[in-house]
Structures are given as structure tokens and as C-alpha cells.
Design a protein around this motif. Structure first.
Motif, PDB file in Angstrom:
ATOM      1  N   ALA A   1      43.021  40.999  57.262  1.00 19.71           N
ATOM      2  CA  ALA A   1      42.289  40.597  56.149  1.00 19.71           C
ATOM      3  C   ALA A   1      41.256  39.583  56.459  1.00 19.71           C
ATOM      4  CB  ALA A   1      43.215  39.488  55.132  1.00 19.71           C
TER       5      ALA A   1
ATOM      6  N   ALA B   1      37.149  36.616  50.047  1.00 17.74           N
ATOM      7  CA  ALA B   1      38.248  37.371  49.604  1.00 17.74           C
ATOM      8  C   ALA B   1      39.046  36.653  48.452  1.00 17.74           C
ATOM      9  CB  ALA B   1      39.416  38.083  50.594  1.00 17.74           C
TER      10      ALA B   1
ATOM     11  N   ARG C   1      33.928  44.154  48.222  1.00 17.77           N
ATOM     12  CA  ARG C   1      34.809  42.945  47.861  1.00 17.77           C
ATOM     13  C   ARG C   1      36.228  43.223  48.189  1.00 17.77           C
ATOM     14  NH1 ARG C   1      32.990  38.237  45.695  1.00 17.77           N
ATOM     15  NH2 ARG C   1      34.786  37.207  45.121  1.00 17.77           N
ATOM     16  N   LEU C   2      36.919  42.288  48.729  1.00 19.52           N
ATOM     17  CA  LEU C   2      38.268  42.583  49.358  1.00 19.52           C
ATOM     18  C   LEU C   2      39.212  41.772  48.483  1.00 19.52           C
ATOM     19  CD1 LEU C   2      40.309  43.297  51.586  1.00 19.52           C
ATOM     20  CD2 LEU C   2      39.844  41.179  52.712  1.00 19.52           C
TER      21      LEU C   2
ATOM     22  N   ASP D   1      37.579  40.930  55.561  1.00 15.85           N
ATOM     23  CA  ASP D   1      36.710  40.021  54.752  1.00 15.85           C
ATOM     24  C   ASP D   1      35.514  39.718  55.552  1.00 15.85           C
ATOM     25  OD1 ASP D   1      36.368  38.089  52.602  1.00 15.85           O
ATOM     26  OD2 ASP D   1      36.777  36.276  54.083  1.00 15.85           O
TER      27      ASP D   1
ATOM     28  N   THR E   1      40.574  33.363  54.951  1.00 13.77           N
ATOM     29  CA  THR E   1      39.431  34.202  54.593  1.00 13.77           C
ATOM     30  C   THR E   1      38.483  33.051  53.847  1.00 13.77           C
ATOM     31  OG1 THR E   1      40.785  34.752  52.726  1.00 13.77           O
ATOM     32  CG2 THR E   1      40.864  36.332  54.504  1.00 13.77           C
TER      33      THR E   1
END
Ligand SMILES: C[S@@+](CC[C@H](N)C(=O)[O-])C[C@H]1O[C@@H](n2cnc3c(N)ncnc32)[C@H](O)[C@@H]1O
Length: 456
Positions: free
Chosen positions: A273, A316, A295-296, A277, A313
Motif C-alpha cells: 500500500a 490513501a 486514488r487508493l 499510494d 501511507t
């Protein structure tokens, strides 16, 4: 005489792992810090503890041959530590025996010290090359059993590796790679740090990933970019499977309209992630790479693991959610990363005792969860979108079989050739999935399959 702090620390770790299922890679650094053990002593304690724990299966077979009664658990742990020094380290035999006997006297008592002395002398009478043919099954009639004892892996794991490799030829190399300490690999999250910045901090550029740098010595936590999450410790294959997902072209109208939406369904503690991100925000940084502006959403079923994702992150959205009971609308994501919970057989080199703790009976239950999560990932992605199914295990029951079953059950997805999105690496297998290997790539044995959801 000064206390042998390195050996005492190693023994205490081995005891804690044996007695109360402690994790060596968490406990040892704490013990070293609390007791002020540094430098060469810390390196010695680490080699003693990790090496002994990796080699348990082999050492136990030898200890059994050298004793006429089962030793008490604390004595057995000391004998294992002594056996490692005698058989796998360049510690002179008199020092290995003497220090281990002293340790038993200190931690257990004088009677057991005498017993330990006699057993260790028997162990010291042969080299490891001489012991293996005595204690291991015959290589000609039971090759898997032989390799299991010779290379200190449980038999079922050797079997699983053989199935995944498709033969015996590379097995000894793979098992040896599992027994070596892995390089510390860093990721420079694009737009936030760079390999150049990590080089200035003492690392050298990685072999495959454009974001990777190897740290041969020193504490990664002391590097500024790592301390403020612009960079992190991350295996190179882990970086590449995340990057591969972002490289699959989505050349259709839906993708062009507005920014892409990405989902990391099993995100904790946030390695992939963290990279996704950064790529979502700044782009992949390469000519063919994703240009940024996505967009995460990152989810994990466990709150404390979701929290770690949140800490690592920047942009995110992070939630605690069960991927099998989605907290999102179906069919809305362009790309979904499913880094599924698995046995972790591909990362045995990182956790010295893990191979002896893993239980093959967990595979059936994990398999059910992996299938449900992959089904949910395909539900979450829009037609034309892609799902990366990743495991840190090469076990066929967690990799190809899961993907094959899910594809066979539902007609709305097709498998792409994952290797096409990993041009940096060869030796990834016959496809369409990609399988990394410690002995081939110096990475964890990470598996990647990429599925595209068909249009109706
Ligand atoms: C292999 S780890 C993911 C590693 C992570 N992607 C990374 O790169 O740091 C699998 C994660 O799945 C989570 N998990 C297990 N079951 C889940 C579920 N039903 N829904 C969402 N997450 C789940 C676990 O808590 C664990 O954090």
C-alpha cells in the motif's frame, strides 16, 4: 570471567521461541537493546539464535543419536545452540563445548552441565557432512526426506517446494537460500524518495526494481527517508508485484474518464500500500508507467494492521474492513491488489523458526479464504479492470490452484501473462503467472497472477 552475553542472549531467545512461541525477529532486537549488547556481540548473538532456530530439524536428529534419553527442554535448547556452533560455525570445538556447558551450568544447573558436556563431545566427533548420511534418510530411496534433514526444513515443505519447482534439480539451492540471511532491501517510494537518496545513506541500487536499494550493513531505521516513511524496508519482489499491477494498460473509455480508483484489499502492515499510494499520487516514474492521479483505498480486517497502513501511507484512505464482506460498492475499482493471507512459505529466510511452526493443515482453511477473497476482488473491480492475486508462498494449493478454481467457477475473468508486466526479471516460470524464487532472484518466493474482468 566476563559473562558471555551474546550466547546468553541467543539461548534466552531460543528458549522463549521453544517455550512460549515467541517470535525471534521481534524478541532478539529487544533483548539486545535492553542488555546493551552491540557491535560484534550483537552480530554473534544474532547468528547464534537465528542459525540455531533455522537448523533445529537437523540438530535434533543429531542430538537424538548422541543421547540415550530425551534431554529436558532447556538442556535440549542449549545442546541445539552448541550443535550449531560445532557444525555450522567456525567456533573452535573446545570453545563451543566449553561455553555451552558454562551456559547450562548458569541457566540449568551443574548436573545437566555434565550431561551436556558428554553429548556435545559426541556431536563434536563428526562434521556435519559426516553426520548427515548417518541421521538422514537415504537420498536414493527418499530424496525428499534426505533433503529435509540435510537442509533443515520440514518434509512437507520440501515436498511443496518440489511440486512448485516442478522437479528436484533446484531444490538444494532453494533450501540453501532459505538458510541464508536475506539482504535488507529498501524501497524508495517514488515522488517521496529516490534510490539516489538511499545510496547517499549507504545503500546500493537494487537489481530488478527501479525503487530498490540494498543495505548491506547498518540499521535501516536510522535512515532519514525510512524514519519518515518516504522509504521503507520491502522485499524487491514485493515492490515488483505492486508495480506490475500499475503497468497493465486499461485502454478504454472508463479509465480515461477521471482518475483511476485502486483498492488494496489485504493491506496490513502496508508495504505494498505504501508503494501503491506513492505511485497513485506521483506516477510510476518510468516511460511506460502509470502517470499518477489515482486514488487508493487500503483495507485490512485487523484494526491494528490497518493502523500500520495508515501510518505508512500519505494520501490513501485506510479502513478496517473484511474483504469477504465488502465495505465498498461492487464494480467500482480499476485495479485491485489482493495480497492474500497465506502460509508465508516464500519468506522462511526472514523468520528463522517459522518453518517449524507452520502447519500443513492450515492450507485447506487458507485456501477457502483465498478463494473467497479472490472472488470478492473480482466483484470489486469494474469490467475491463484488473486484479493482482499475490501470495508470499509458492505452494501450489495457495497459488495456481486457487486462481484456476476461481477462474473455472466464474466466467467473467481471464488471466493475463503477468510476466509481461515484469520485464526486469527472467526465470519467472512458464506463465501466465509469475513466480519469484530466493535462489534465482534473491527475493522472497512471491507469486503473482493478474486477472482481467471481462466485459459482459
Ligand atoms: C500477506 S498480508 C498483506 C501484506 C501487505 N499487503 C503488505 O504488503 O504489507 C495479509 C493481510 O490480510 C489480512 N486479512 C486476512 N483476512 C482478511 C480479510 N478477510 N479481509 C481483509 N484483510 C484480511 C491480514 O490481517 C494481513 O494483514
Amino acid at each position: 570471567m566476563p559473562r558471555d552475553e551474546a550466547r546468553i542472549a541467543a539461548f534466552d531467545v531460543i528458549r522463549a521461541v521453544d517455550e512460549r512461541d515467541a517470535y525471534a525477529n521481534l524478541l532478539l532486537p529487544r533483548i539486545l537493546r535492553d542488555r546493551g549488547i552491540r557491535g560484534r556481540d550483537a552480530a554473534l548473538a544474532t547468528e547464534l539464535a537465528y542459525g540455531t532456530l533455522r537448523g533445529l530439524g537437523t540438530y535434533d536428529a543429531i542430538i537424538e543419536t548422541c543421547t540415550d534419553r530425551a534431554p529436558d527442554p532447556d538442556v535440549r535448547d542449549a545442546l541445539r545452540l552448541g550443535a550449531h556452533q560445532l557444525l555450522r560455525m567456525r567456533v573452535p570445538p573446545h570453545a563451543a563445548v566449553g561455553t555451552t556447558v558454562d551456559l547450562v551450568r548458569l541457566r540449568v544447573g551443574p548436573g545437566p552441565a555434565k550431561f551436556a558436556n558428554a553429548v556435545l563431545r559426541r556431536i563434536a566427533s563428526r562434521t556435519i557432512e559426516e553426520w548427515v548420511p548417518i541421521v538422514a534418510p537415504d537420498a536414493a530411496t527418499d530424496p525428499v526426506g534426505h533433503l529435509a534433514v540435510a537442509h533443515a526444513h520440514p518434509r512437507w515443505i520440501v515436498s511443496a517446494f518440489r511440486d512448485a519447482l516442478g522437479g528436484d534439480a533446484e531444490l538444494p539451492g532453494l533450501l540453501d537460500a532459505d538458510n541464508a540471511r536475506p539482504l535488507v532491501t529498501l524501497v524508495a517510494r517514488p515522488g517521496r524518495s529516490s534510490v539516489k537518496e538511499l545510496e547517499e545513506a549507504g545503500a546500493t541500487p537494487g537489481r530488478y526494481s527501479p525503487y530498490a536499494a540494498y543495505l548491506r550493513e547498518g540499521d535501516p531505521g536510522q535512515i532519514e527517508a525510512v524514519a519518515d516513511t518516504r522509504a521503507a524496508v520491502q522485499d524487491e519482489a514485493s515492490q515488483l508485484v505492486a508495480l506490475a499491477l500499475t503497468r497493465v494498460p486499461l485502454d478504454d473509455a472508463d479509465a480515461a474518464a477521471g482518475g483511476e480508483r485502486w483498492l488494496d484489499m489485504c493491506a496490513g502492515p502496508g508495504g505494498k500500500a505504501g508503494l501503491l499510494d506513492a505511485i497513485a499520487t506521483y506516477g510510476a516514474g518510468g516511460p511506460a508507467g502509470f502517470p499518477g492521479g489515482a486514488r487508493l483505498l487500503a483495507a485490512d480486517v485487523q484494526f491494528h494492521r490497518a493502523r500500520l497502513v495508515w501510518q505508512t501511507t500519505r494520501r490513501a484512505d485506510v479502513i478496517t474492513a473484511d474483504g469477504t464482506e465488502p465495505a465498498w460498492r461492487p464494480g467500482v475499482f480499476d485495479r485491485v491488489m489482493l495480497d492474500a493471507p497465506c502460509t508465508g512459505l516464500g519468506a522462511l529466510r526472514r523468520r528463522p523458526e517459522a518453518r517449524w511452526r507452520r502447519d500443513p493443515s492450515a492450507i485447506a482453511e487458507l485456501g477457502r479464504l483465498q478463494r473467497r477473497l479472490l472472488g470478492a476482488a473480482l466483484d470489486a473491480v469494474r469490467p475491463g479492470g484488473v486484479v493482482a492475486y499475490v501470495t508470499c508462498s509458492p505452494h501450489l494449493a495457495e497459488t495456481r490452484v486457487v486462481v484456476g478454481d476461481v477462474l473455472a467457477r466464474r466466467g467473467d475473468a481471464e488471466q493475463l501473462d503477468a510476466r509481461a508486466y515484469l520485464p526486469e526479471a527472467d526465470g519467472l516460470g512458464d506463465g501466465p503467472h509469475a513466480q519469484f524464487w530466493p535462489h534465482r532472484h534473491g527475493t522472497d518466493a512471491m507469486f503473482l497472477a493478474i486477472l482481467r474482468k471481462r466485459r459482459p
